[in-house]
Design an enzyme around this catalytic site. Structure first.
Site, PDB file in Angstrom:
ATOM      1  N   LYS A  24       0.910  -1.222  -0.084  1.00  0.00           N
ATOM      2  CA  LYS A  24      -0.022   0.056  -0.042  1.00  0.00           C
ATOM      3  C   LYS A  24       1.013   1.185  -0.176  1.00  0.00           C
ATOM      4  O   LYS A  24       2.107   1.342   0.535  1.00  0.00           O
ATOM      5  CB  LYS A  24      -0.915  -0.135   1.332  1.00  0.00           C
ATOM      6  CG  LYS A  24      -2.197   0.734   1.045  1.00  0.00           C
ATOM      7  CD  LYS A  24      -3.183   0.176   0.475  1.00  0.00           C
ATOM      8  CE  LYS A  24      -4.284   0.565   0.050  1.00  0.00           C
ATOM      9  NZ  LYS A  24      -5.540   0.235  -0.447  1.00  0.00           N
TER      10      LYS A  24
HETATM   11  P1  NAD Z   1     -13.390   7.690  -2.628  1.00  0.00           P
HETATM   12  O1  NAD Z   1     -12.377   8.454  -2.376  1.00  0.00           O
HETATM   13  O2  NAD Z   1     -13.680   7.146  -3.796  1.00  0.00           O
HETATM   14  O3  NAD Z   1     -14.644   7.509  -1.673  1.00  0.00           O
HETATM   15  C1  NAD Z   1     -14.755   7.617  -0.517  1.00  0.00           C
HETATM   16  C2  NAD Z   1     -15.759   8.347  -0.046  1.00  0.00           C
HETATM   17  O4  NAD Z   1     -16.254   8.169   1.258  1.00  0.00           O
HETATM   18  C3  NAD Z   1     -15.969   9.751  -0.326  1.00  0.00           C
HETATM   19  O5  NAD Z   1     -17.378   9.916  -1.211  1.00  0.00           O
HETATM   20  C4  NAD Z   1     -15.878  10.469   0.977  1.00  0.00           C
HETATM   21  O6  NAD Z   1     -16.632  11.895   0.710  1.00  0.00           O
HETATM   22  C5  NAD Z   1     -16.586   9.461   1.746  1.00  0.00           C
HETATM   23  N1  NAD Z   1     -16.167   9.412   3.087  1.00  0.00           N
HETATM   24  C6  NAD Z   1     -14.890   9.509   3.713  1.00  0.00           C
HETATM   25  N2  NAD Z   1     -14.934   9.640   4.861  1.00  0.00           N
HETATM   26  C7  NAD Z   1     -16.007   9.509   5.244  1.00  0.00           C
HETATM   27  C8  NAD Z   1     -16.967   9.631   6.545  1.00  0.00           C
HETATM   28  N3  NAD Z   1     -16.137   9.938   7.648  1.00  0.00           N
HETATM   29  N4  NAD Z   1     -18.378   9.545   6.619  1.00  0.00           N
HETATM   30  C9  NAD Z   1     -18.948   9.348   5.515  1.00  0.00           C
HETATM   31  N5  NAD Z   1     -18.440   9.238   4.169  1.00  0.00           N
HETATM   32  C10 NAD Z   1     -16.909   9.584   4.291  1.00  0.00           C
HETATM   33  O7  NAD Z   1     -12.571   6.104  -2.145  1.00  0.00           O
HETATM   34  P2  NAD Z   1     -12.831   4.535  -2.509  1.00  0.00           P
HETATM   35  O8  NAD Z   1     -11.938   4.176  -3.770  1.00  0.00           O
HETATM   36  O9  NAD Z   1     -14.508   4.446  -2.762  1.00  0.00           O
HETATM   37  O10 NAD Z   1     -12.640   3.780  -1.372  1.00  0.00           O
HETATM   38  C11 NAD Z   1     -13.368   3.894  -0.113  1.00  0.00           C
HETATM   39  C12 NAD Z   1     -12.914   2.857   0.817  1.00  0.00           C
HETATM   40  O11 NAD Z   1     -12.837   1.196   0.077  1.00  0.00           O
HETATM   41  C13 NAD Z   1     -11.576   2.838   1.300  1.00  0.00           C
HETATM   42  O12 NAD Z   1     -11.288   2.166   2.766  1.00  0.00           O
HETATM   43  C14 NAD Z   1     -10.880   2.003   0.223  1.00  0.00           C
HETATM   44  O13 NAD Z   1      -9.375   1.499   1.055  1.00  0.00           O
HETATM   45  C15 NAD Z   1     -11.842   0.797   0.142  1.00  0.00           C
HETATM   46  N6  NAD Z   1     -11.436   0.025  -1.219  1.00  0.00           N
HETATM   47  C16 NAD Z   1     -11.466   0.692  -2.360  1.00  0.00           C
HETATM   48  C17 NAD Z   1     -11.182  -0.178  -3.429  1.00  0.00           C
HETATM   49  C18 NAD Z   1     -11.386   0.492  -4.854  1.00  0.00           C
HETATM   50  O14 NAD Z   1     -11.438  -0.077  -5.737  1.00  0.00           O
HETATM   51  N7  NAD Z   1     -11.701   1.789  -4.866  1.00  0.00           N
HETATM   52  C19 NAD Z   1     -11.088  -1.547  -3.325  1.00  0.00           C
HETATM   53  C20 NAD Z   1     -10.974  -1.980  -1.969  1.00  0.00           C
HETATM   54  C21 NAD Z   1     -11.304  -1.374  -1.170  1.00  0.00           C
END
Ligand code: NAD
Length: 421
Positions: A111
């Protein structure tokens, strides 16, 4: 139940280590391998000088942690956020090792993160920071070494800059150095939606397992970013009733079901869900404990903790985010008999499609979207069945089962490879 301070409870590294130790103990993992797997292989810290738009120079701190390369190249996203810490990146790197092993794809775990506030930076500043970060890591990453991908606040554009910077250093185009790229430069069809699609497949499997159906399942999702919005969109289309969406600055709630198609269009146009008039405004923290059948935390870490776990109403939690539930909250939820599908299984659709992207880049042959989705579905369904039957066979919860399955797979590879001297 072990008593820990809140600070310890919400440290993602401690959260990871608590589950690792429990699973390793249940597996009777020998002490040597326990030591090998508990800590990352390599941790790189870089201080990145960037010329800002006003001519000043700013120095940003970046990390890349490679937890394991036992089963293949390290794999894992890059996160831009003001509060990224080394402990968080370490935890996320080890979760990637376990995740890739749970879905049985040939990657280790890594990461990365850069401490910055992307909302306060211009596109040019973000590009220069990304390029310098990539240049600092050039000897550590590569298709056979370590393959980054997007994570919170990074996207296809950031991956395009990383791919280009790495390629300039190599003097040739190396598409397979990162995944989550734009389609025009070696990205895979279906990758953008893959984490959300994987979550829906896992929800379907959980409903089947518990004898429930989509139409009667009320869903609350926290986060409307890549993972949350795609999960909401696909699940709405499939017939689930999405009644709540939590976001920074407030959430949306409609017990009759939110028209996600309309919200999707609204968010596309306004770049926010705020102001959407098809639902009432509800506090995001309140949404987590609002009555529903299925809760999908898909935003960030430490959302379900000892402070709110006893008030959770959902029967099922499918973890879209990494580390949304603390180890202490796990114990409380177990007492309430909540069926939890842990992050290292539930959100593995993203890395699975990244694996397909890496394969396609190396083949130089690109698959139809239906092939990507079909292969993804096959892997997610099989992995769900593996974890649930492992949990039943060993009389542990799904999370510990997923860790045990993963640790067992990685440990047996290391045993066969031996320790290089
Ligand atoms: P992103 O930045 O696209 O979206 C995150 C969203 O969560 C945003 O809309 C943000 O405003 C919101 N957010 C952040 N903190 C918040 C809170 N305290 N309360 C409410 N909303 C909140 O990120 P993403 O890619 O969607 O990733 C989200 C999670 O999923 C992370 O933990 C990431 O590690 C995990 N993840 C992502 C992927 C991927 O393919 N993008 C894959 C596996 C895991």
């Amino acid at each position: 139940m072990k008593t820990v301070s809140l600070e310890q409870e919400i440290n993602p590294w401690e959260a990871q280590a608590a589950r690792f130790d429990l699973a390793a103990k249940k597996l009777n993992l020998d002490e040597g391998l326990w030591k090998v797997l508990r800590y990352p292989n390599r941790e790189v810290i870089v201080h990145i000088p960037v010329q800002m738009d006003d001519g000043s120079i700013e120095v940003f701190t970046g990390f890349r942690v490679q937890h394991s390369i036992a089963r293949g190249p390290a794999k894992g996203g890059i996160r831009y956020a003001p509060d990224v810490t080394l402990d968080e990146v370490r935890a996320l790197a080890s979760w990637m090792t376990w995740k890739c092993a749970v879905v049985n794809i040939p990657f280790g775990g890594a990461k990365g993160g850069v401490i910055c506030d992307p909302r306060k930076m211009s596109k040019g500043e973000l590009e220069r920071m990304t390029r310098r970060y990539t240049a600092e890591l050039v000897e550590f990453i590569g298709p056979e070494k370590d393959v980054p991908a997007p994570d919170m606040n990074t996207n296809e554009q950031v991956m395009a800059w990383m791919m280009d910077t790495f390629s300039m250093h190599m003097r040739q185009t190396v598409t397979a150095v990162v995944t989550g790229k734009p389609l025009s430069m070696g990205g895979s069809k279906g990758r953008r939606e893959a984490t959300g699609r994987g979550i829906m497949i896992i929800c379907d499997e959980a409903l089947k397992h518990l004898g429930m159906n989509r139409e009667d399942t009320r869903v609350i999702i926290q986060g409307f970013g890549n993972v949350g919005s795609n999960a909401a969109h696909l699940m709405h289309q499939a017939g689930y009733k999405v009644i709540g969406i939590g976001e920074v600055g407030g959430g949306l709630y409609n017990p009759a079901g939110i028209d996600i198609e309309a919200l999707w269009d609204y968010a596309g146009k306004h770049r926010t869900i705020h102001g959407f008039n098809g639902a009432e405004v509800r506090d995001t923290a309140e949404l987590l404990v609002t009555d529903c059948d299925l809760l999908i935390p898909a935003a960030t870490e430490n959302q379900i903790t000892s402070r709110n776990a006893d008030r959770i109403k959902a029967k099922i939690i499918v973890e879209g985010a990494n580390g949304p539930t603390t180890a202490t909250a796990d114990d409380i939820l177990a007492d309430k008999k909540v069926f939890i599908v842990p992050d290292i299984l539930a959100n593995a659709g993203g890395v699975t499609a990244s694996y397909f992207e890496w394969v396609q880049d190396r083949q130089g042959y690109f698959w139809k979207e239906s092939v990507v989705n079909e292969q993804l579905e096959h892997i997610m369904r099989e992995s769900f069945a593996d974890v649930v039957s492992y949990a039943q066979a060993h009389d542990v919860n799904n999370r510990i089962a997923a860790y045990m399955l993963a640790i067992d797979r990685v440990a047996s590879t290391i045993r066969q490879r031996g320790i290089y001297a």
